[in-house]
Scaffold this motif. Sequence first.
Motif, PDB file in Angstrom:
ATOM      1  N   LYS A  30      14.147   3.626   1.538  1.00  0.00           N
ATOM      2  CA  LYS A  30      14.098   4.069   0.105  1.00  0.00           C
ATOM      3  C   LYS A  30      12.744   3.181  -0.446  1.00  0.00           C
ATOM      4  CE  LYS A  30      18.753   5.634  -0.673  1.00  0.00           C
ATOM      5  NZ  LYS A  30      20.056   5.423  -1.302  1.00  0.00           N
ATOM      6  N   ASP A  31      12.841   1.893  -0.274  1.00  0.00           N
ATOM      7  CA  ASP A  31      11.821   1.127  -0.920  1.00  0.00           C
ATOM      8  C   ASP A  31      10.347   1.817  -0.376  1.00  0.00           C
ATOM      9  OD1 ASP A  31      12.148   0.380   1.800  1.00  0.00           O
ATOM     10  OD2 ASP A  31      11.741  -1.713   1.711  1.00  0.00           O
ATOM     11  N   ILE A  32      10.093   2.287   0.887  1.00  0.00           N
ATOM     12  CA  ILE A  32       8.887   2.930   1.345  1.00  0.00           C
ATOM     13  C   ILE A  32       8.730   4.071   0.766  1.00  0.00           C
ATOM     14  CG2 ILE A  32       7.664   3.570   3.382  1.00  0.00           C
ATOM     15  CD1 ILE A  32       7.958   0.628   3.424  1.00  0.00           C
ATOM     16  N   VAL A  33       9.743   4.749   0.498  1.00  0.00           N
ATOM     17  CA  VAL A  33       9.585   6.162  -0.298  1.00  0.00           C
ATOM     18  C   VAL A  33       9.073   5.796  -1.750  1.00  0.00           C
ATOM     19  CG1 VAL A  33      10.798   8.109  -0.974  1.00  0.00           C
ATOM     20  CG2 VAL A  33      11.282   7.411   1.245  1.00  0.00           C
ATOM     21  N   GLU A  34       9.650   5.006  -2.660  1.00  0.00           N
ATOM     22  CA  GLU A  34       9.532   4.546  -3.655  1.00  0.00           C
ATOM     23  C   GLU A  34       7.814   4.252  -3.670  1.00  0.00           C
ATOM     24  OE1 GLU A  34      12.071   1.637  -5.108  1.00  0.00           O
ATOM     25  OE2 GLU A  34      13.812   3.274  -5.226  1.00  0.00           O
ATOM     26  N   ALA A  35       7.624   3.100  -2.893  1.00  0.00           N
ATOM     27  CA  ALA A  35       5.939   2.714  -2.702  1.00  0.00           C
ATOM     28  C   ALA A  35       5.102   3.862  -2.560  1.00  0.00           C
ATOM     29  CB  ALA A  35       6.047   1.604  -1.883  1.00  0.00           C
ATOM     30  N   MET A  36       5.498   4.812  -1.508  1.00  0.00           N
ATOM     31  CA  MET A  36       4.648   6.005  -1.557  1.00  0.00           C
ATOM     32  C   MET A  36       4.445   6.997  -2.745  1.00  0.00           C
ATOM     33  SD  MET A  36       6.143   6.799   2.476  1.00  0.00           S
ATOM     34  CE  MET A  36       5.017   8.350   2.507  1.00  0.00           C
ATOM     35  N   SER A  37       5.693   6.975  -3.377  1.00  0.00           N
ATOM     36  CA  SER A  37       5.529   7.712  -4.581  1.00  0.00           C
ATOM     37  C   SER A  37       4.628   7.210  -5.716  1.00  0.00           C
ATOM     38  CB  SER A  37       7.178   7.938  -5.141  1.00  0.00           C
ATOM     39  OG  SER A  37       7.107   8.705  -6.248  1.00  0.00           O
ATOM     40  N   LYS A  38       4.604   6.056  -5.932  1.00  0.00           N
ATOM     41  CA  LYS A  38       3.897   5.216  -6.997  1.00  0.00           C
ATOM     42  C   LYS A  38       2.347   5.640  -6.257  1.00  0.00           C
ATOM     43  CE  LYS A  38       7.347   1.916  -8.269  1.00  0.00           C
ATOM     44  NZ  LYS A  38       7.627   0.412  -8.486  1.00  0.00           N
ATOM     45  N   GLN A  39       2.235   5.216  -4.966  1.00  0.00           N
ATOM     46  CA  GLN A  39       0.653   5.489  -4.511  1.00  0.00           C
ATOM     47  C   GLN A  39       0.176   6.813  -4.960  1.00  0.00           C
ATOM     48  OE1 GLN A  39       0.302   4.524  -0.342  1.00  0.00           O
ATOM     49  NE2 GLN A  39      -1.703   5.058  -0.414  1.00  0.00           N
ATOM     50  N   MET A  40       1.063   7.858  -4.488  1.00  0.00           N
ATOM     51  CA  MET A  40       0.842   9.240  -4.735  1.00  0.00           C
ATOM     52  C   MET A  40       0.434   9.560  -6.213  1.00  0.00           C
ATOM     53  SD  MET A  40       3.383  11.038  -2.331  1.00  0.00           S
ATOM     54  CE  MET A  40       2.804  12.681  -2.730  1.00  0.00           C
ATOM     55  N   LYS A  41       1.425   8.966  -7.114  1.00  0.00           N
ATOM     56  CA  LYS A  41       1.307   9.119  -8.457  1.00  0.00           C
ATOM     57  C   LYS A  41      -0.107   8.575  -8.913  1.00  0.00           C
ATOM     58  CE  LYS A  41       3.423   8.188 -12.941  1.00  0.00           C
ATOM     59  NZ  LYS A  41       4.434   7.723 -13.659  1.00  0.00           N
ATOM     60  N   ALA A  42      -0.329   7.279  -8.529  1.00  0.00           N
ATOM     61  CA  ALA A  42      -1.768   6.528  -8.677  1.00  0.00           C
ATOM     62  C   ALA A  42      -2.986   7.479  -8.217  1.00  0.00           C
ATOM     63  CB  ALA A  42      -1.720   4.978  -8.400  1.00  0.00           C
ATOM     64  N   GLU A  43      -2.921   8.006  -7.089  1.00  0.00           N
ATOM     65  CA  GLU A  43      -4.061   8.647  -6.475  1.00  0.00           C
ATOM     66  C   GLU A  43      -4.125   9.783  -7.334  1.00  0.00           C
ATOM     67  OE1 GLU A  43      -5.889   8.493  -4.065  1.00  0.00           O
ATOM     68  OE2 GLU A  43      -5.500   6.449  -3.471  1.00  0.00           O
ATOM     69  N   ARG A  44      -2.912  10.800  -7.757  1.00  0.00           N
ATOM     70  CA  ARG A  44      -3.218  11.951  -8.603  1.00  0.00           C
ATOM     71  C   ARG A  44      -3.659  11.638  -9.978  1.00  0.00           C
ATOM     72  NH1 ARG A  44       2.967  14.344  -7.388  1.00  0.00           N
ATOM     73  NH2 ARG A  44       2.366  15.278  -5.070  1.00  0.00           N
ATOM     74  N   MET A  45      -3.100  10.467 -10.383  1.00  0.00           N
ATOM     75  CA  MET A  45      -4.081   9.938 -11.854  1.00  0.00           C
ATOM     76  C   MET A  45      -5.253   9.884 -11.586  1.00  0.00           C
ATOM     77  SD  MET A  45      -0.944   7.633 -13.455  1.00  0.00           S
ATOM     78  CE  MET A  45      -1.896   7.345 -14.894  1.00  0.00           C
ATOM     79  N   LYS A  46      -5.744   9.124 -10.359  1.00  0.00           N
ATOM     80  CA  LYS A  46      -7.089   8.764 -10.233  1.00  0.00           C
ATOM     81  C   LYS A  46      -7.949  10.107 -10.148  1.00  0.00           C
ATOM     82  CE  LYS A  46     -10.046   6.684  -6.734  1.00  0.00           C
ATOM     83  NZ  LYS A  46     -10.165   5.974  -5.342  1.00  0.00           N
ATOM     84  N   ARG A  47      -7.379  10.935  -9.371  1.00  0.00           N
ATOM     85  CA  ARG A  47      -8.038  12.280  -9.083  1.00  0.00           C
ATOM     86  C   ARG A  47      -8.236  13.058 -10.453  1.00  0.00           C
ATOM     87  NH1 ARG A  47      -5.009  12.819  -4.111  1.00  0.00           N
ATOM     88  NH2 ARG A  47      -3.498  14.127  -5.326  1.00  0.00           N
ATOM     89  N   ALA A  48      -7.009  12.979 -11.344  1.00  0.00           N
ATOM     90  CA  ALA A  48      -7.226  13.899 -12.661  1.00  0.00           C
ATOM     91  C   ALA A  48      -8.198  12.943 -13.529  1.00  0.00           C
ATOM     92  CB  ALA A  48      -6.034  13.584 -13.362  1.00  0.00           C
ATOM     93  N   ALA A  49      -8.358  11.476 -13.312  1.00  0.00           N
ATOM     94  CA  ALA A  49      -9.500  10.938 -14.284  1.00  0.00           C
ATOM     95  C   ALA A  49     -10.970  11.476 -13.713  1.00  0.00           C
ATOM     96  CB  ALA A  49      -9.189   9.366 -14.293  1.00  0.00           C
ATOM     97  N   ILE A  50     -10.927  11.535 -12.361  1.00  0.00           N
ATOM     98  CA  ILE A  50     -12.204  11.849 -11.890  1.00  0.00           C
ATOM     99  C   ILE A  50     -12.460  13.172 -12.229  1.00  0.00           C
ATOM    100  CG2 ILE A  50     -13.496  12.230  -9.648  1.00  0.00           C
ATOM    101  CD1 ILE A  50     -11.893   9.877  -8.415  1.00  0.00           C
TER     102      ILE A  50
END
Length: 305
Positions: free
Chosen positions: A166-186
């Motif tokens: 679960k902790d790995i899944v939560e970290a991956m979810s946060k990473q994916m969210k950050a990547e999506r926000m980064k792509r959105a900003a770009i």
Amino acid sequence: MDLFVVFFIVVVLFVLAYKGVKIVRPYQKAVVERLGKYQRTVDSGLVVIIPFIESMRKVDLREQVVDVPPQDVITKDNTGVIVDGVIFYEVVDPFNAVYNVVNFYQAITKLAQTNLRNIIGDLELDQTLTSREMINTQLREVLDEATDKWGTRVVRVEIQRIEPPKDIVEAMSKQMKAERMKRAAILDAEGYKQSQIKKAEGDKQSAILNAEGKAEAIKKVADADKYQTIAIAQGEAQAILSVFKAIHEGDPTNDLLAVKYLEALQKVADGQATKIFLPLETSGVLGSIAGIGELFQDKDTTPKE
């Protein structure tokens, strides 16, 4: 008594027929044993065997499914994941399927679990999550080779679930969210950049068109002024030629020229200038003026009757 014998014979024949006549379905093959020894392999259809001496074991040739139970697997980077899958196989050799393995379902399940741990143990977590097709292919090849002596062929293997902690899944979810926000900003920045470029290009094209329009208008005005000047000049030239022609055809005398000269001087003197410059070539005109003056004097000195 005779009825009992007939009944007994009928029962015996029925039992012999039940034991000796078998039906093999189109998707089956059967292995026939005689006194415990392999005798032959029969295809689908009606099969007759010797009752109580021969026995028959049917083998299903259709593609079948084996469900691999979930198990904990440790990846190369020491991360525990839960993995399960399904195996699709079919029997190609009934003899080996009957005599070379006791419990095919249990055997292939344990074999799949063992090789699945080996394959995933050589991969890191990110590779495990993104390499399902590679895991399926490797596992199918290993199982197909191992089950070849069992008279079966592994058609395909599908990994159903790879579940990290679960902790790995939560970290991956946060990473994916950050990547999506980064792509959105770009994408927003690229969109703003493109809009500014388009706006600048539009302003540039507008300025060019305005400049071209003004230049074209100036050119048209200049052409009109030029045409007007040429027309006026041509008109004045025609007027001068007409006047010149009329003067020459009228053969004016010096007296007439002197009068016209005086009229012109009167108009010149009506201006605001304090000084008037006369042309040098005026001797002839002045002489005519003097002659006109003498004529007036002669009229004044004429005796009255």
